[in-house]
Motif scaffolding. Structure first.
Motif, short mmCIF file in Angstrom:
data_model
loop_
_atom_site.label_atom_id
_atom_site.label_comp_id
_atom_site.label_asym_id
_atom_site.label_seq_id
_atom_site.Cartn_x
_atom_site.Cartn_y
_atom_site.Cartn_z
N GLY A 1 0.80 -1.08 0.08
CA GLY A 1 -0.01 -0.04 -0.09
C GLY A 1 0.94 1.45 -0.09
N THR A 2 0.33 2.33 0.04
CA THR A 2 0.86 3.65 0.04
C THR A 2 1.84 3.87 1.00
N THR A 3 1.54 3.28 2.20
CA THR A 3 2.60 3.35 3.46
C THR A 3 3.48 2.32 3.60
N ALA A 4 3.56 1.51 2.46
CA ALA A 4 4.43 0.38 2.68
C ALA A 4 6.02 0.71 2.70
N SER A 5 6.68 1.32 1.88
CA SER A 5 8.04 1.65 1.90
C SER A 5 8.37 2.44 3.18
N LEU A 6 7.74 3.27 3.84
CA LEU A 6 8.03 4.00 5.03
C LEU A 6 7.85 2.81 6.36
N ALA A 7 6.92 2.07 6.27
CA ALA A 7 6.78 0.87 7.36
C ALA A 7 7.83 0.00 7.14
N LEU A 8 8.19 -0.35 5.91
CA LEU A 8 9.73 -1.38 5.78
C LEU A 8 10.65 -0.60 6.24
N HIS A 9 10.70 0.65 5.97
CA HIS A 9 11.98 1.44 6.53
C HIS A 9 12.08 1.27 8.05
N GLN A 10 10.92 1.69 8.69
CA GLN A 10 10.89 1.79 9.88
C GLN A 10 11.22 0.37 10.57
N MET A 11 10.87 -0.74 9.87
CA MET A 11 11.13 -1.99 10.38
C MET A 11 12.59 -2.67 10.19
N GLY A 12 13.25 -1.84 9.36
CA GLY A 12 14.40 -1.90 9.03
C GLY A 12 14.92 -3.20 7.92
N VAL A 13 13.63 -3.30 7.18
CA VAL A 13 13.81 -4.27 6.00
C VAL A 13 14.01 -3.46 4.59
N PRO A 14 15.28 -3.75 4.12
CA PRO A 14 15.59 -2.89 2.66
C PRO A 14 14.63 -3.73 1.72
N LEU A 15 14.21 -2.96 0.46
CA LEU A 15 13.27 -3.41 -0.33
C LEU A 15 13.92 -4.64 -0.75
N PRO A 16 15.48 -4.77 -1.40
CA PRO A 16 16.06 -5.91 -2.20
C PRO A 16 15.90 -6.97 -0.98
N ASP A 17 15.57 -7.01 0.07
CA ASP A 17 15.53 -8.04 0.80
C ASP A 17 14.19 -8.87 0.74
N ILE A 18 13.35 -8.22 -0.06
CA ILE A 18 12.03 -8.81 -0.28
C ILE A 18 12.05 -9.94 -1.48
N ASP A 19 11.72 -11.11 -1.29
CA ASP A 19 11.59 -11.97 -2.40
C ASP A 19 10.87 -11.91 -3.52
N ALA A 20 9.63 -11.56 -2.94
CA ALA A 20 8.56 -11.40 -3.82
C ALA A 20 7.18 -10.93 -3.18
N ILE A 21 6.26 -10.11 -4.08
CA ILE A 21 5.13 -9.48 -3.51
C ILE A 21 3.81 -10.04 -4.07
N LEU A 22 2.63 -10.04 -3.47
CA LEU A 22 1.60 -10.63 -3.75
C LEU A 22 0.26 -9.74 -3.66
N ILE A 23 -0.52 -9.57 -4.56
CA ILE A 23 -1.30 -8.49 -4.62
C ILE A 23 -2.64 -9.22 -4.31
N THR A 24 -3.75 -8.73 -3.33
CA THR A 24 -4.80 -9.15 -3.06
C THR A 24 -5.90 -8.64 -3.84
N HIS A 25 -5.82 -7.46 -3.97
CA HIS A 25 -7.01 -6.57 -4.71
C HIS A 25 -6.44 -5.03 -5.02
N ILE A 26 -7.15 -4.61 -6.03
CA ILE A 26 -6.71 -3.03 -6.40
C ILE A 26 -7.44 -2.07 -5.58
N HIS A 27 -6.83 -1.72 -4.45
CA HIS A 27 -7.23 -0.43 -3.47
C HIS A 27 -5.98 0.02 -3.27
#
Ligand SMILES: O=c1ccn([C@@H]2O[C@@H]3COP(=O)(O)O[C@H]3[C@H]2O)c(=O)[nH]1
Ligand SMILES: [Zn+2]
Ligand SMILES: [Zn+2]
Length: 252
Positions: A37-63
């Motif tokens: 979602g819109t806040t995902a990259s900020l939340a991941l930053h606060q969690m200390g998870v760099p984006l390249p550490d994520i192996d895949a993304i799954l989408i449930t629906h378009i909102h």
């Protein structure tokens, strides 16, 4: 290490105290992001998870609270890390995701004119349990949310049900628990008002006690604290806390 789940946020679309209701699954062998979602990259930053550490993304629906962060995720990965993120998606979501959500911001003449130019797109078939990253199998279950809009809840590793945004579907919950071996349920909840496109707290409170015992609530509004003692035996998930899957399961 067993599977863990960490909500990036547990908020409804309009929440301000909570980030968007997106989740990070970690099997120890791989990480899967459920919705971006819109806040995902900020939340991941606060969690200390760099984006390249994520192996895949799954989408449930378009909102936007589920896909509004894909533009930044895609651009950061392509521009800063020279990688196309792996995107798992049901086929009916591809066209609306590109044409109605991402194209305006991401298209670039002669360079980017389709979803596959930014993401490594992998289509997954509803009803078929599929390994998305090592140690994480997902079955997409079509569920009702907005009339005419496709939306998919998740059955994870044949034991955890993760609701997408959805209207109340007690038959599905009974089926998963009594016939599919589901041991815990992460369910969206609308705390007040009529549940026209969501599931209300009152609807979940109408379920039999053994089912309620398995339910952990998410996707809630900013007034959640007022409902802590009104949710019976159901508990509220906390955003950014790491839950081992076993801790979410009712002791037999
Ligand atoms: O018919 C509709 C369409 C939308 N909405 C609101 O818009 C939000 C969009 O994201 P969401 O699916 O997390 O939550 C939805 C609701 O809060 C609504 O109340 N009724
Ligand atoms: Zn939502
Ligand atoms: Zn929604």
């Amino acid at each position: 290490m067993g599977l863990t789940i960490q909500m990036l946020g547990t908020g409804s679309a309009f929440a301000k105290h909570y980030y968007n209701n997106n989740a990070l699954l970690d099997s120890g062998e791989g990480k899967l992001l459920i919705d971006c979602g819109t806040t995902a990259s900020l939340a991941l930053h606060q969690m200390g998870v760099p984006l390249p550490d994520i192996d895949a993304i799954l989408i449930t629906h378009i909102h936007a609270d589920h896909v509004g962060g894909l533009e930044e995720f895609g651009f950061q990965m392509n521009i800063l890390h020279r990688r196309k993120p792996l995107l798992y998606i049901a086929e009916p979501l591809i066209h609306p995701l590109w044409e109605h959500t991402l194209k305006g911001g991401m298209s670039q003449q002669g360079m980017i004119d389709k979803l596959e130019d930014v993401f490594e797109v992998n289509v997954i078939t509803p009803g078929v349990s599929t390994t998305l990253v090592p140690g994480i199998q997902i079955e997409l279950i079509p569920t009702q949310h907005i009339p005419g809009k496709h939306s998919y809840s998740l059955f994870i590793n044949d034991r955890l049900f993760y609701s997408a945004d959805m209207v109340f579907d007690p038959d599905l919950l009974h089926h998963l628990v009594h016939e599919r071996g589901c041991r815990s349920i992460l369910h969206e909840v609308q705390l007040q008002g009529a549940g026209e496109v969501h599931t209300t707290l009152d609807e979940l409170l109408s379920l039999p006690t053994p089912l309620q015992e398995q339910i952990h609530l998410m996707h809630y509004s900013d007034d959640m604290e007022q409902f802590r003692d009104k949710a019976g035996i159901m508990s509220f998930l906390e955003q950014q806390r790491v839950y081992p899957l076993a801790d979410l399961e009712r002791a037999e």
